[in-house]
Scaffold this active site. Structure first.
Site, PDB file in Angstrom:
ATOM      1  N   HIS A   1       0.824  -1.205   0.000  1.00 45.14           N
ATOM      2  CA  HIS A   1       0.000   0.000   0.000  1.00 45.14           C
ATOM      3  C   HIS A   1       0.859   1.256   0.000  1.00 45.14           C
ATOM      4  CE1 HIS A   1       1.085  -0.542   4.211  1.00 45.14           C
ATOM      5  NE2 HIS A   1       0.723   0.713   4.451  1.00 45.14           N
TER       6      HIS A   1
ATOM      7  N   ASP B   1       0.506   4.799   2.105  1.00 46.95           N
ATOM      8  CA  ASP B   1      -0.228   5.250   3.285  1.00 46.95           C
ATOM      9  C   ASP B   1      -1.305   6.266   2.909  1.00 46.95           C
ATOM     10  OD1 ASP B   1       1.209   3.715   5.123  1.00 46.95           O
ATOM     11  OD2 ASP B   1       2.746   5.272   5.402  1.00 46.95           O
TER      12      ASP B   1
ATOM     13  N   HIS C   1       4.758  -0.085   0.334  1.00 47.25           N
ATOM     14  CA  HIS C   1       5.454  -0.866   1.359  1.00 47.25           C
ATOM     15  C   HIS C   1       4.504  -1.886   1.956  1.00 47.25           C
ATOM     16  CE1 HIS C   1       3.637   2.531   3.501  1.00 47.25           C
ATOM     17  NE2 HIS C   1       3.630   1.784   4.596  1.00 47.25           N
TER      18      HIS C   1
ATOM     19  N   ARG D   1       4.420   6.083  13.855  1.00 44.18           N
ATOM     20  CA  ARG D   1       4.616   6.701  12.541  1.00 44.18           C
ATOM     21  C   ARG D   1       4.175   8.149  12.562  1.00 44.18           C
ATOM     22  NH1 ARG D   1       0.791   4.640   8.183  1.00 44.18           N
ATOM     23  NH2 ARG D   1      -0.145   6.713   8.227  1.00 44.18           N
TER      24      ARG D   1
END
Length: 303
Positions: A127, A129, A277, A292
């Site tokens: 995907h 983000d 990723h 994150r």
């Protein structure tokens, strides 16, 4: 694989691998694979960074797409301070939500914890983000704050410039100008079982299938299996067939990819537009925690 596809793959990889590399004066940049990724040294992210250091990090992310900073003993505030050099901090709709995590109440930090009782781990599909946002985040910066006792828990990355450039010219021409819908319900409700807060809805946005990076001018594929539901200009059957091909094209080509091994005090900074990723959940039943921080630029990928 046909001769022509094999030829396109080799040509794209050759052009990427033989590109001119920038020189750096204040940081050290060591590539970790030909496709993408580099370790960055000679820098302490706890300190105030000079304009030259910031400029060289920007150059390094443009050239390598994924940067790995080792031995960085930073806390959440230093994490956010570093990220602010590159854009406005993103506030994730699921940050602090019961369905996703209870580890942080800071809306600028998406914190997660995977362990024995977890039904899923965050990011366990290829995907970009939050590609469902109208202005998708440009970059993400991740710290893994607890590593699994068994080892493992790598993050895999794929270079979407290479994925586009390896396609045949007729297929590139077909894709240029198409747009695709990215829907938060696909990623968060279907993926995690999360629901939006009362009176709110998860975002859905339309983005170019082939985008041009505003920093480098290079084209890249911008569809992913976590959020992309359909291509707007095609029938559903046509869209499903094209998206399935593009997802497999990105996911199966190991030559477009690299894996980052997590060590204590590591920060990974990646271009969220030009890469996809995937978190590797190979450490069950041990725990892995992370935080994150992401930044956006006020606009999304360009046609």
């Amino acid at each position: 694989m046909s001769f022509y596809q094999d030829y396109n793959d080799k040509l794209a990889i050759e052009q990427w691998n033989t590109r001119a590399r920038p020189e750096y004066k204040e940081i050290r940049v060591r590539p970790i694979s030909p496709a993408l990724g580099a370790e960055v040294g000679n820098i302490d992210l706890r300190e105030d960074l000079s304009p030259v250091q910031i400029a060289e990090i920007r150059q390094a992310i443009e050239d390598n797409l994924v940067l790995v900073f080792r031995d960085q003993k930073i806390d959440a505030e230093a994490h956010k301070r570093f990220a602010r050099h590159f854009g406005t901090l993103h506030r994730h709709l699921l940050a602090g939500s019961r369905e996703f995590t209870e580890r942080s109440e800071d809306p600028e930090i998406l914190a997660w914890q995977t362990g024995r009782s977890s039904r899923y781990t965050a990011g366990e599909a290829w995907h970009n983000d939050v590609s469902c946002d109208a202005n998708p985040i440009w970059a993400s910066l991740l710290r893994v704050t607890r590593l699994p006792d068994s080892g493992g828990g790598d993050t895999a990355f794929a270079n979407l410039h290479l994925a586009y450039e390896a396609l045949s010219d007729p297929f590139k021409q077909f894709l240029d100008g198409l747009t695709a819908v990215h829907d938060g319900r696909e990623g968060w409700t279907q993926g995690y079982g999360a629901q939006p807060a009362a009176g709110r809805a998860f975002p859905a946005s339309e983005h170019p299938v082939v985008a041009r990076h505003p920093y480098t001018g290079r084209k890249f594929l911008f569809v992913n299996s976590a959020f992309t539901t359909h291509i707007a200009q095609l029938t559903r059957a046509e869209s499903d067939g094209i998206l399935q091909f593009l997802h497999r094209h990105i996911e199966k080509h190991i030559a477009f990819q690299t894996r980052v091994r997590w060590l204590p005090d590591t920060l990974v900074f990646w271009d969220n537009w030009a890469t996809q990723h995937r978190a590797v959940w190979d450490y069950y039943p041990f725990e892995r925690w992370g935080e994150r921080v992401s930044v956006y630029l006020g606009h999304g990928p360009e046609k």
